[in-house]
Design a protein around this motif. Structure first.
Motif, short mmCIF file in Angstrom:
data_model
loop_
_atom_site.label_atom_id
_atom_site.label_comp_id
_atom_site.label_asym_id
_atom_site.label_seq_id
_atom_site.Cartn_x
_atom_site.Cartn_y
_atom_site.Cartn_z
N UNK A 240 57.67 45.91 -5.58
CA UNK A 240 57.47 44.45 -5.49
C UNK A 240 58.44 43.85 -4.47
N UNK A 241 59.67 44.32 -4.47
CA UNK A 241 60.66 43.82 -3.49
C UNK A 241 60.22 44.14 -2.06
N UNK A 242 59.73 45.36 -1.86
CA UNK A 242 59.28 45.76 -0.53
C UNK A 242 58.09 44.91 -0.08
N UNK A 243 57.16 44.66 -0.99
CA UNK A 243 56.00 43.83 -0.66
C UNK A 243 56.43 42.42 -0.30
N UNK A 244 57.35 41.86 -1.08
CA UNK A 244 57.83 40.50 -0.78
C UNK A 244 58.55 40.46 0.57
N UNK A 245 59.29 41.53 0.90
CA UNK A 245 59.94 41.59 2.21
C UNK A 245 58.90 41.63 3.33
N UNK B 12 55.96 40.47 3.26
CA UNK B 12 55.25 39.19 3.35
C UNK B 12 56.20 38.06 3.76
N UNK B 13 57.44 38.37 4.05
CA UNK B 13 58.48 37.41 4.44
C UNK B 13 58.69 36.34 3.37
N UNK B 14 58.61 36.75 2.12
CA UNK B 14 58.88 35.84 1.01
C UNK B 14 60.30 36.06 0.53
N UNK B 15 60.93 35.03 -0.04
CA UNK B 15 62.31 35.21 -0.51
C UNK B 15 62.37 36.17 -1.70
N UNK B 16 63.54 36.74 -1.88
CA UNK B 16 63.76 37.67 -2.99
C UNK B 16 63.65 36.93 -4.31
N UNK B 17 63.06 37.58 -5.31
CA UNK B 17 62.93 36.97 -6.63
C UNK B 17 64.29 36.93 -7.30
#
Length: 136
Positions: free
Chosen positions: A106-111, A113-118
């Motif tokens: 999930x962290x890799x996907x968010x990275x 997608x250029x989304x902030x870390x949860x």
């Protein structure tokens, strides 16, 4: 190659989107596996509870019908109980393994997608020793 040029290159964009889709698919597959394994764990828990409840009502040493694939086999209740307890442990460890692997994906996907870390996503529960420190 500059960032602007890479963004316009169809092969780069296609490769990037393919990677994002693969990681998202892995996440969804892991979540689905967790749900399926949890259903199996609950079914095994129910069967184990039923065997123990039945064992208390009747004398020990009886036999129980157990389903193996597409056939039923009559085995001693102690053997069935041991098998179910072993299955419970294996299912618990498999669910824990999948949950532990889900966080980095999930962290890799968010990275990607250029989304902030949860925030709070990486929290770990207190151990028994740590929790006992707070008890009066």
């Amino acid at each position: 190659m500059t960032v602007g040029t890479m963004a316009r290159d169809p092969n780069f964009v296609l490769g990037y989107l393919t990677q994002v889709e693969e990681i998202a698919e892995e996440i969804l597959t892991d979540k689905r596996q967790i749900v399926d394994l949890d259903k199996k764990r609950n079914a095994a828990r129910e069967a184990l509870r039923c065997l123990k409840k039945e064992e208390q009502a009747v004398t020990k040493g009886g036999k129980a019908w157990v389903c193996f694939g597409d056939m039923f086999v009559k085995i001693p209740k102690e053997t069935a109980t041991n098998m179910l307890e072993t299955d419970q442990k294996q299912l618990d460890s498999e669910i824990d393994r999948l949950r532990d692997g889900l966080q980095p994906k999930v962290s890799k996907l968010r990275d990607m997608e250029s989304k902030p870390e949860l925030k709070g996503f990486g929290l770990q529960p207190l151990s028994k020793e740590e929790a006992n420190i707070f008890k009066p």
